[in-house]
Design a protein around this motif. Structure first.
Motif, PDB file in Angstrom:
ATOM      1  N   ASP A  10       0.811  -1.226   0.000  1.00 10.80           N
ATOM      2  CA  ASP A  10       0.000   0.000   0.000  1.00 10.80           C
ATOM      3  C   ASP A  10       0.841   1.271   0.000  1.00 10.80           C
ATOM      4  O   ASP A  10       0.288   2.365  -0.144  1.00 10.80           O
ATOM      5  N   TYR A  11       2.149   1.175   0.181  1.00 11.87           N
ATOM      6  CA  TYR A  11       2.966   2.361   0.436  1.00 11.87           C
ATOM      7  C   TYR A  11       2.820   3.428  -0.647  1.00 11.87           C
ATOM      8  O   TYR A  11       2.635   4.604  -0.334  1.00 11.87           O
ATOM      9  N   ALA A  12       2.882   3.069  -1.913  1.00 11.63           N
ATOM     10  CA  ALA A  12       2.774   4.068  -2.986  1.00 11.63           C
ATOM     11  C   ALA A  12       1.414   4.776  -2.940  1.00 11.63           C
ATOM     12  O   ALA A  12       1.338   6.001  -3.097  1.00 11.63           O
ATOM     13  N   ALA A  13       0.354   4.033  -2.702  1.00 12.94           N
ATOM     14  CA  ALA A  13      -0.983   4.640  -2.636  1.00 12.94           C
ATOM     15  C   ALA A  13      -1.121   5.521  -1.396  1.00 12.94           C
ATOM     16  O   ALA A  13      -1.757   6.581  -1.448  1.00 12.94           O
ATOM     17  N   VAL A  14      -0.521   5.119  -0.287  1.00 14.50           N
ATOM     18  CA  VAL A  14      -0.558   5.934   0.933  1.00 14.50           C
ATOM     19  C   VAL A  14       0.188   7.241   0.689  1.00 14.50           C
ATOM     20  O   VAL A  14      -0.296   8.322   1.054  1.00 14.50           O
ATOM     21  N   THR A  15       1.364   7.168   0.078  1.00 12.68           N
ATOM     22  CA  THR A  15       2.110   8.406  -0.193  1.00 12.68           C
ATOM     23  C   THR A  15       1.328   9.315  -1.132  1.00 12.68           C
ATOM     24  O   THR A  15       1.363  10.537  -0.973  1.00 12.68           O
ATOM     25  N   ALA A  16       0.575   8.731  -2.062  1.00  8.28           N
ATOM     26  CA  ALA A  16      -0.246   9.547  -2.963  1.00  8.28           C
ATOM     27  C   ALA A  16      -1.340  10.278  -2.182  1.00  8.28           C
ATOM     28  O   ALA A  16      -1.631  11.444  -2.459  1.00  8.28           O
ATOM     29  N   VAL A  17      -1.948   9.613  -1.200  1.00 10.45           N
ATOM     30  CA  VAL A  17      -2.967  10.262  -0.364  1.00 10.45           C
ATOM     31  C   VAL A  17      -2.326  11.374   0.451  1.00 10.45           C
ATOM     32  O   VAL A  17      -2.870  12.486   0.538  1.00 10.45           O
ATOM     33  N   TRP A  18      -1.174  11.093   1.056  1.00 12.28           N
ATOM     34  CA  TRP A  18      -0.493  12.140   1.832  1.00 12.28           C
ATOM     35  C   TRP A  18      -0.167  13.342   0.951  1.00 12.28           C
ATOM     36  O   TRP A  18      -0.401  14.485   1.331  1.00 12.28           O
ATOM     37  N   GLN A  19       0.362  13.098  -0.236  1.00 12.86           N
ATOM     38  CA  GLN A  19       0.724  14.204  -1.131  1.00 12.86           C
ATOM     39  C   GLN A  19      -0.504  14.978  -1.572  1.00 12.86           C
ATOM     40  O   GLN A  19      -0.491  16.212  -1.578  1.00 12.86           O
ATOM     41  N   ALA A  20      -1.573  14.289  -1.941  1.00 18.72           N
ATOM     42  CA  ALA A  20      -2.803  14.963  -2.378  1.00 18.72           C
ATOM     43  C   ALA A  20      -3.416  15.785  -1.250  1.00 18.72           C
ATOM     44  O   ALA A  20      -4.094  16.783  -1.498  1.00 18.72           O
ATOM     45  N   SER A  21      -3.151  15.372  -0.010  1.00 21.60           N
ATOM     46  CA  SER A  21      -3.687  16.073   1.159  1.00 21.60           C
ATOM     47  C   SER A  21      -2.754  17.158   1.670  1.00 21.60           C
ATOM     48  O   SER A  21      -3.053  17.793   2.676  1.00 21.60           O
ATOM     49  N   VAL A  54      -6.105   7.319   5.296  1.00 23.96           N
ATOM     50  CA  VAL A  54      -5.085   6.673   6.117  1.00 23.96           C
ATOM     51  C   VAL A  54      -5.015   7.368   7.478  1.00 23.96           C
ATOM     52  O   VAL A  54      -5.183   8.580   7.569  1.00 23.96           O
ATOM     53  N   VAL A  55      -4.801   6.565   8.516  1.00 21.56           N
ATOM     54  CA  VAL A  55      -4.538   7.115   9.845  1.00 21.56           C
ATOM     55  C   VAL A  55      -3.438   6.272  10.484  1.00 21.56           C
ATOM     56  O   VAL A  55      -3.437   5.044  10.381  1.00 21.56           O
ATOM     57  N   MET A  56      -2.500   6.957  11.109  1.00 25.32           N
ATOM     58  CA  MET A  56      -1.404   6.278  11.774  1.00 25.32           C
ATOM     59  C   MET A  56      -1.467   6.603  13.259  1.00 25.32           C
ATOM     60  O   MET A  56      -1.508   7.772  13.645  1.00 25.32           O
ATOM     61  N   GLY A  57      -1.491   5.557  14.064  1.00 19.67           N
ATOM     62  CA  GLY A  57      -1.480   5.731  15.502  1.00 19.67           C
ATOM     63  C   GLY A  57      -0.348   4.933  16.109  1.00 19.67           C
ATOM     64  O   GLY A  57       0.277   4.098  15.455  1.00 19.67           O
ATOM     65  N   THR A  58      -0.099   5.198  17.382  1.00 17.03           N
ATOM     66  CA  THR A  58       0.906   4.434  18.116  1.00 17.03           C
ATOM     67  C   THR A  58       0.502   4.406  19.582  1.00 17.03           C
ATOM     68  O   THR A  58      -0.295   5.234  20.037  1.00 17.03           O
ATOM     69  N   TYR A  59       1.053   3.444  20.297  1.00 14.92           N
ATOM     70  CA  TYR A  59       0.767   3.300  21.725  1.00 14.92           C
ATOM     71  C   TYR A  59       2.061   2.938  22.430  1.00 14.92           C
ATOM     72  O   TYR A  59       2.717   1.960  22.080  1.00 14.92           O
ATOM     73  N   ASP A  60       2.420   3.727  23.434  1.00 16.86           N
ATOM     74  CA  ASP A  60       3.683   3.502  24.140  1.00 16.86           C
ATOM     75  C   ASP A  60       3.488   2.761  25.467  1.00 16.86           C
ATOM     76  O   ASP A  60       4.415   2.650  26.251  1.00 16.86           O
ATOM     77  N   GLY A  61       2.286   2.266  25.702  1.00 14.33           N
ATOM     78  CA  GLY A  61       1.994   1.582  26.953  1.00 14.33           C
ATOM     79  C   GLY A  61       1.350   2.490  27.986  1.00 14.33           C
ATOM     80  O   GLY A  61       0.807   2.023  28.981  1.00 14.33           O
ATOM     81  N   GLY A  64      -1.915   6.686  23.921  1.00 11.14           N
ATOM     82  CA  GLY A  64      -2.026   6.494  22.484  1.00 11.14           C
ATOM     83  C   GLY A  64      -1.827   7.829  21.799  1.00 11.14           C
ATOM     84  O   GLY A  64      -2.119   8.885  22.376  1.00 11.14           O
ATOM     85  N   TRP A  65      -1.325   7.789  20.605  1.00  6.17           N
ATOM     86  CA  TRP A  65      -1.138   9.001  19.806  1.00  6.17           C
ATOM     87  C   TRP A  65      -1.699   8.784  18.416  1.00  6.17           C
ATOM     88  O   TRP A  65      -1.495   7.721  17.811  1.00  6.17           O
ATOM     89  N   ILE A  66      -2.401   9.778  17.926  1.00  4.46           N
ATOM     90  CA  ILE A  66      -2.785   9.809  16.524  1.00  4.46           C
ATOM     91  C   ILE A  66      -1.762  10.708  15.857  1.00  4.46           C
ATOM     92  O   ILE A  66      -1.673  11.897  16.149  1.00  4.46           O
ATOM     93  N   LEU A  67      -0.956  10.103  15.008  1.00  5.65           N
ATOM     94  CA  LEU A  67       0.173  10.804  14.414  1.00  5.65           C
ATOM     95  C   LEU A  67      -0.164  11.458  13.080  1.00  5.65           C
ATOM     96  O   LEU A  67       0.419  12.469  12.729  1.00  5.65           O
ATOM     97  N   ARG A  68      -1.046  10.865  12.337  1.00  5.77           N
ATOM     98  CA  ARG A  68      -1.299  11.381  11.003  1.00  5.77           C
ATOM     99  C   ARG A  68      -2.623  10.840  10.487  1.00  5.77           C
ATOM    100  O   ARG A  68      -2.839   9.640  10.484  1.00  5.77           O
ATOM    101  N   LEU A  69      -3.496  11.740  10.070  1.00  6.26           N
ATOM    102  CA  LEU A  69      -4.787  11.389   9.467  1.00  6.26           C
ATOM    103  C   LEU A  69      -4.889  12.141   8.156  1.00  6.26           C
ATOM    104  O   LEU A  69      -4.657  13.350   8.110  1.00  6.26           O
ATOM    105  N   ALA A  70      -5.211  11.422   7.093  1.00  9.40           N
ATOM    106  CA  ALA A  70      -5.367  12.072   5.790  1.00  9.40           C
ATOM    107  C   ALA A  70      -6.411  11.330   4.967  1.00  9.40           C
ATOM    108  O   ALA A  70      -6.451  10.103   4.959  1.00  9.40           O
ATOM    109  N   VAL A  71      -7.242  12.106   4.292  1.00  6.93           N
ATOM    110  CA  VAL A  71      -8.220  11.561   3.349  1.00  6.93           C
ATOM    111  C   VAL A  71      -8.005  12.278   2.025  1.00  6.93           C
ATOM    112  O   VAL A  71      -7.869  13.510   1.994  1.00  6.93           O
ATOM    113  N   HIS A  72      -7.953  11.509   0.955  1.00  9.20           N
ATOM    114  CA  HIS A  72      -7.781  12.105  -0.369  1.00  9.20           C
ATOM    115  C   HIS A  72      -8.913  13.106  -0.599  1.00  9.20           C
ATOM    116  O   HIS A  72     -10.075  12.832  -0.276  1.00  9.20           O
TER     117      HIS A  72
END
Length: 136
Positions: A10-21, A54-61, A64-72
């Motif tokens: 999915d990486y190429a399509a994800v980068t396209a969404v990030w760029q378009a956003s 796309v949405v990227m989250g993380t959890y450090d124990g 939680g963090w929402i690091l990046r949310l993007a919709v084309h």
């Protein structure tokens, strides 16, 4: 709309969404490091065969963090961002996460309204950051 975990194909399509956003693209090396920790918290939304959000989250124990949310732009105003966040919140809750944080730039009024509508409250914290040099 179908939401699932990110796969490297999915990486190429994800980068396209990030760029378009208008978002910065996360380099492969940074993303690989993130995915070693909690790959189930990097989600994509598909409409048919099109990766549209796309949405990227993380959890450090502890938090939680929402690091990046993007919709084309072609898929906005259809509830995709809210559904991505809802799924991420569910996955974080399943991990025992008690609180989710995120950062919004103060001039991003639409973003602030979006997050507040989902129950995220602005806090008067001061963000401090320090870039680190890569190891020699």
């Amino acid at each position: 709309m179908h939401i699932r975990s990110f796969e490297w194909a999915d990486y190429a399509a994800v980068t396209a969404v990030w760029q378009a956003s208008g978002r910065e693209v996360v380099p492969r090396a940074e993303l690989a490091a993130k995915l070693t920790r909690d790959p189930e918290l990097f989600l994509i939304a598909e409409v048919g065969a099109t990766l549209a959000g796309v949405v990227m989250g993380t959890y450090d124990g502890r938090r939680g963090w929402i690091l990046r949310l993007a919709v084309h732009p072609a898929h906005r105003r259809a509830g995709m961002a809210s559904r991505l966040v809802s799924e991420l919140e569910s996955r974080l809750a399943a991990l025992g996460c008690p609180r989710i944080n995120l950062l919004v730039l103060p001039d991003n009024l639409d973003g602030l309204r979006f997050w507040q509508a989902l129950g995220y409250l602005p806090m008067p914290d001061v963000l401090c950051t320090k870039p680190l040099a890569p190891p020699a």
